[in-house]
Design a protein around this motif. Structure first.
Motif, mmCIF file in Angstrom:
data_model
loop_
_atom_site.group_PDB
_atom_site.id
_atom_site.type_symbol
_atom_site.label_atom_id
_atom_site.label_comp_id
_atom_site.label_asym_id
_atom_site.label_seq_id
_atom_site.Cartn_x
_atom_site.Cartn_y
_atom_site.Cartn_z
ATOM 1 N N GLY A 25 0.540 -1.377 -0.099
ATOM 2 C CA GLY A 25 -0.251 -0.036 -0.464
ATOM 3 C C GLY A 25 0.502 0.894 0.321
ATOM 4 N N TRP A 26 2.225 1.260 -0.033
ATOM 5 C CA TRP A 26 3.388 2.214 -0.619
ATOM 6 C C TRP A 26 3.339 3.174 -1.793
ATOM 7 C CZ3 TRP A 26 8.024 -0.184 1.408
ATOM 8 C CH2 TRP A 26 8.466 -0.636 2.495
ATOM 9 N N ASP A 27 3.507 4.464 -1.023
ATOM 10 C CA ASP A 27 3.672 4.993 -2.851
ATOM 11 C C ASP A 27 4.947 5.113 -3.629
ATOM 12 O OD1 ASP A 27 4.031 7.175 -0.706
ATOM 13 O OD2 ASP A 27 2.882 8.344 -1.042
ATOM 14 N N ALA A 32 10.745 5.045 -2.551
ATOM 15 C CA ALA A 32 11.822 5.590 -2.749
ATOM 16 C C ALA A 32 12.596 5.409 -0.547
ATOM 17 C CB ALA A 32 12.215 6.685 -2.695
ATOM 18 N N SER A 33 12.243 5.893 0.093
ATOM 19 C CA SER A 33 12.616 5.871 1.357
ATOM 20 C C SER A 33 12.621 4.862 2.043
ATOM 21 C CB SER A 33 11.647 6.779 2.193
ATOM 22 O OG SER A 33 11.609 6.888 3.545
ATOM 23 N N GLU A 34 11.528 4.318 1.739
ATOM 24 C CA GLU A 34 12.006 2.502 2.512
ATOM 25 C C GLU A 34 13.380 1.411 1.600
ATOM 26 O OE1 GLU A 34 10.959 0.822 5.700
ATOM 27 O OE2 GLU A 34 9.553 2.842 5.040
ATOM 28 N N GLY A 36 15.630 3.654 -0.417
ATOM 29 C CA GLY A 36 17.113 4.051 -0.758
ATOM 30 C C GLY A 36 17.387 4.537 -1.965
ATOM 31 N N LEU A 37 15.871 5.040 -2.423
ATOM 32 C CA LEU A 37 15.989 5.464 -3.935
ATOM 33 C C LEU A 37 15.376 7.042 -4.233
ATOM 34 C CD1 LEU A 37 14.973 2.386 -5.265
ATOM 35 C CD2 LEU A 37 17.106 3.220 -5.289
ATOM 36 N N SER A 38 15.244 7.862 -4.943
ATOM 37 C CA SER A 38 14.767 8.705 -5.261
ATOM 38 C C SER A 38 13.130 8.266 -5.919
ATOM 39 C CB SER A 38 15.576 9.726 -6.535
ATOM 40 O OG SER A 38 15.317 9.575 -7.759
ATOM 41 N N VAL A 39 12.762 9.315 -5.454
ATOM 42 C CA VAL A 39 11.227 9.387 -5.851
ATOM 43 C C VAL A 39 11.161 9.011 -7.378
ATOM 44 C CG1 VAL A 39 8.780 10.060 -6.379
ATOM 45 C CG2 VAL A 39 10.163 10.465 -4.088
ATOM 46 N N VAL A 40 11.836 9.377 -8.197
ATOM 47 C CA VAL A 40 12.056 9.859 -9.855
ATOM 48 C C VAL A 40 12.618 8.252 -10.218
ATOM 49 C CG1 VAL A 40 13.650 10.451 -11.703
ATOM 50 C CG2 VAL A 40 12.136 11.708 -9.899
ATOM 51 N N GLN A 41 13.396 7.750 -9.384
ATOM 52 C CA GLN A 41 13.966 6.081 -9.515
ATOM 53 C C GLN A 41 12.725 5.610 -9.608
ATOM 54 O OE1 GLN A 41 17.416 6.645 -7.217
ATOM 55 N NE2 GLN A 41 18.547 5.799 -8.892
ATOM 56 N N VAL A 42 11.707 5.556 -8.660
ATOM 57 C CA VAL A 42 10.644 4.162 -8.208
ATOM 58 C C VAL A 42 9.748 4.382 -8.793
ATOM 59 C CG1 VAL A 42 9.108 3.658 -6.296
ATOM 60 C CG2 VAL A 42 11.456 4.364 -5.446
ATOM 61 N N GLU A 43 9.879 5.834 -9.048
ATOM 62 C CA GLU A 43 8.700 5.575 -10.325
ATOM 63 C C GLU A 43 8.923 5.364 -12.391
ATOM 64 O OE1 GLU A 43 7.822 10.372 -10.367
ATOM 65 O OE2 GLU A 43 6.638 9.760 -8.856
ATOM 66 N N ARG A 44 10.126 5.251 -12.624
ATOM 67 C CA ARG A 44 10.756 4.584 -13.727
ATOM 68 C C ARG A 44 10.046 2.900 -13.092
ATOM 69 N NH1 ARG A 44 15.580 8.197 -14.409
ATOM 70 N NH2 ARG A 44 14.577 10.123 -15.320
#
Length: 73
Positions: A25-27, A32-34, A36-44
């Protein structure tokens, strides 16, 4: 035009990572926080844009998100 077999594998791992993130249920920001990545990396990764992501990084993310020693991640 042939598809690189390694890219197919990376996309499968990205699908697994995306499913685990959704299952928790994470956004993208929380993931990204969990991880250790950037939000942009996770979105990709969530979009399957993993052409330049090493397979081992995706496997490591999947293992970290899964957290179960029994599933074989």
């Amino acid at each position: 035009m042939a598809v690189d077999p390694a890219l197919i594998v990376r996309r499968k791992h990205a699908e697994d990572v995306a499913a685990l993130i959704a299952g928790k249920g994470w956004d993208a920001a929380r993931a990204a926080s969990e991880l250790g990545l950037s939000v942009v990396q996770v979105e990709r990764i969530l979009r399957g844009e993993v052409e330049h992501v090493p397979t081992q990084h995706l496997k490591d993310m999947r293992s970290k998100l899964c957290g179960s020693a029994l599933c074989g991640c």
